[in-house]
Design a protein around this motif. Structure first.
Motif, PDB file in Angstrom:
ATOM      1  N   LYS A   1       0.820  -1.211   0.000  1.00  0.00           N
ATOM      2  CA  LYS A   1       0.000   0.000   0.000  1.00  0.00           C
ATOM      3  C   LYS A   1       0.853   1.259   0.000  1.00  0.00           C
ATOM      4  O   LYS A   1       0.544   2.231  -0.711  1.00  0.00           O
ATOM      5  N   VAL A   2       1.920   1.259   0.794  1.00  0.00           N
ATOM      6  CA  VAL A   2       2.791   2.438   0.820  1.00  0.00           C
ATOM      7  C   VAL A   2       3.623   2.513  -0.454  1.00  0.00           C
ATOM      8  O   VAL A   2       3.912   3.603  -0.956  1.00  0.00           O
ATOM      9  N   ILE A   3       4.010   1.367  -1.009  1.00  0.00           N
ATOM     10  CA  ILE A   3       4.703   1.381  -2.304  1.00  0.00           C
ATOM     11  C   ILE A   3       3.813   2.020  -3.364  1.00  0.00           C
ATOM     12  O   ILE A   3       4.279   2.829  -4.189  1.00  0.00           O
ATOM     13  N   GLN A   4       2.532   1.696  -3.365  1.00  0.00           N
ATOM     14  CA  GLN A   4       1.606   2.292  -4.329  1.00  0.00           C
ATOM     15  C   GLN A   4       1.461   3.794  -4.108  1.00  0.00           C
ATOM     16  O   GLN A   4       1.413   4.573  -5.076  1.00  0.00           O
ATOM     17  N   ILE A   5       1.404   4.225  -2.856  1.00  0.00           N
ATOM     18  CA  ILE A   5       1.364   5.662  -2.565  1.00  0.00           C
ATOM     19  C   ILE A   5       2.622   6.329  -3.100  1.00  0.00           C
ATOM     20  O   ILE A   5       2.572   7.409  -3.707  1.00  0.00           O
ATOM     21  N   ALA A   6       3.772   5.698  -2.872  1.00  0.00           N
ATOM     22  CA  ALA A   6       5.028   6.258  -3.367  1.00  0.00           C
ATOM     23  C   ALA A   6       5.003   6.407  -4.878  1.00  0.00           C
ATOM     24  O   ALA A   6       5.486   7.414  -5.426  1.00  0.00           O
ATOM     25  N   ALA A   7       4.440   5.431  -5.567  1.00  0.00           N
ATOM     26  CA  ALA A   7       4.356   5.513  -7.034  1.00  0.00           C
ATOM     27  C   ALA A   7       3.521   6.711  -7.466  1.00  0.00           C
ATOM     28  O   ALA A   7       3.796   7.325  -8.503  1.00  0.00           O
ATOM     29  N   ARG A   8       2.532   7.066  -6.687  1.00  0.00           N
ATOM     30  CA  ARG A   8       1.667   8.203  -7.033  1.00  0.00           C
ATOM     31  C   ARG A   8       2.263   9.541  -6.607  1.00  0.00           C
ATOM     32  O   ARG A   8       2.007  10.566  -7.250  1.00  0.00           O
ATOM     33  N   GLN A   9       3.044   9.558  -5.525  1.00  0.00           N
ATOM     34  CA  GLN A   9       3.398  10.837  -4.909  1.00  0.00           C
ATOM     35  C   GLN A   9       4.884  11.176  -4.898  1.00  0.00           C
ATOM     36  O   GLN A   9       5.247  12.342  -4.742  1.00  0.00           O
TER      37      GLN A   9
END
Length: 367
Positions: A187-195
């Protein structure tokens, strides 16, 4: 175009009560050829990070500097943004904002990591603040500490309230430091990809687990239509070379336990893990003593198998470490955060010396 290899390390000191000891290490790291170094934002364990980085910008000239890592709970997003923009300005654009959900700085204040939802909201606010944009007051107020009253009330002497929350001193000419999200779970990896501008994985040196994390990030980048070439992928890796394997493990065990815990932070193992790895993660979760966070000889260190420690970090033979790093770089990971020994013993100095004289040059030569 492929990103150039960057090789970073940590700068802390054995005597954490002496801020000047950290300055000496910063000078040494620059002289030894590291590209950058991070300082932890754990204000009850180490001296305060922004003060330390500010001083280090003035005693170094080339070394890049970063928070390793800050969080949006002990500091409001506006405070994070203003501090990092200030550091970047006075350093000549040498700052990287490393940020995560928080661990020891929250634990020592009686708190837990920031929720997934609030973490992404904080990242959005930080990026807006650093661009000189206005954040709605209602949103900014959600990140205030619990002891702050939200809103103004009729008893406050204020005829006109601010129309929004912004950092007034930031101008378009100010360069924004890259935002680096340090992440472990999907979930945090996905946030990192967005932000994020940099996505750095706190999964150790296990090539299979790192390959999984890169895949999660790239899947999310594809979903949102973002080019992976615009991202720098990194990895935090415990790096404790020594010609005596047992000595290397002992030097490494404190940091290995601290980082491996991220893989089981919520008592669930994240990412691929075989039965042996899973058993080690679960024992670590059940025995973790925050009072001995990152320390050699802790209760949590005693529950890890030698094989787990050897796989999680670059432990022992420097030539073997180089070969594993080549496999990691082949995944597209070009920012290597090699956490090295800070011990003042002969063994600690020898380990750090092997990292700088054998591992770092070999990786640069192979790039």
């Amino acid at each position: 175009m492929a990103n150039a290899i960057e090789i970073w390390t940590n700068f802390t000191a054995l005597d954490r009560s002496d801020p000047f000891a950290f300055f000496e290490r910063a000078r040494m790291l620059e002289a030894d050829g590291w590209d950058g170094a991070t300082f932890p934002d754990s204000h009850q364990v180490n001296p305060e990070v922004v003060s330390m980085l500010g001083a280090c910008t003035q005693i170094t000239s080339r070394l890049r500097l970063g928070t390793g890592v800050t969080n949006p709970s002990t500091r409001h997003p506006a405070v994070v943004a203003s501090a990092m923009m200030t550091l970047n300005a006075i350093s000549g654009d040498r700052i990287v904002l490393g940020i995560g959900r928080g661990d020891s700085p929250l634990a020592y204040c009686g708190g837990s990591p920031v929720s997934i939802k609030d973490f992404e909201a904080a990242l959005e606010m930080i990026r807006a603040y650093m661009k000189g944009e206005t954040v709605p007051l209602e949103l900014a107020a959600t990140a205030l500490a619990r002891n702050s009253r939200v809103g103004f009330g009729d008893d406050l002497a204020m005829n006109h309230a601010p129309e929004g929350s912004l950092i007034k001193w930031i101008k378009p000419s100010h360069r924004r430091p890259p935002v680096e999200v340090i992440c472990t779970g999907p979930k945090v990896i996905q946030i990192a990809a967005r932000q994020a501008d940099h996505i750095t994985f706190a999964l150790g040196a296990d090539v299979e687990r790192l390959a999984w994390a890169v895949g999660v990030a790239k899947e999310e980048l594809a979903r949102i239509g973002r080019d992976p070439a615009d991202i720098i992928f990194g990895a935090h890796i415990p790096t404790f070379p020594h010609h005596d394997q047992a000595v290397a493990r002992k030097l490494a065990e404190g940091y290995v336990t601290a980082q491996a815990r991220f893989g089981v932070m919520t008592n669930k193992v994240v990412g691929p893990a075989d039965a042996g790895q899973r058993a080690n993660f679960e024992r670590l979760a059940g025995n973790y003593d925050m009072r001995a966070h990152g320390m050699i000889g802790s209760a949590q260190a005693r529950v890890l198998d030698d094989d787990f420690i050897d796989a999680f970090g670059l432990i022992g033979d420097p030539a073997a470490a180089v070969e594993r790093l080549k496999r990691i770089v082949a995944l597209g990971i070009t920012k290597l955060q090699l956490v090295t020994s800070q011990a003042s013993t002969d063994d600690g100095r020898a380990s750090y010396g092997l990292a700088t004289t054998e591992i770092m040059p070999a990786i640069r030569a192979a790039a």
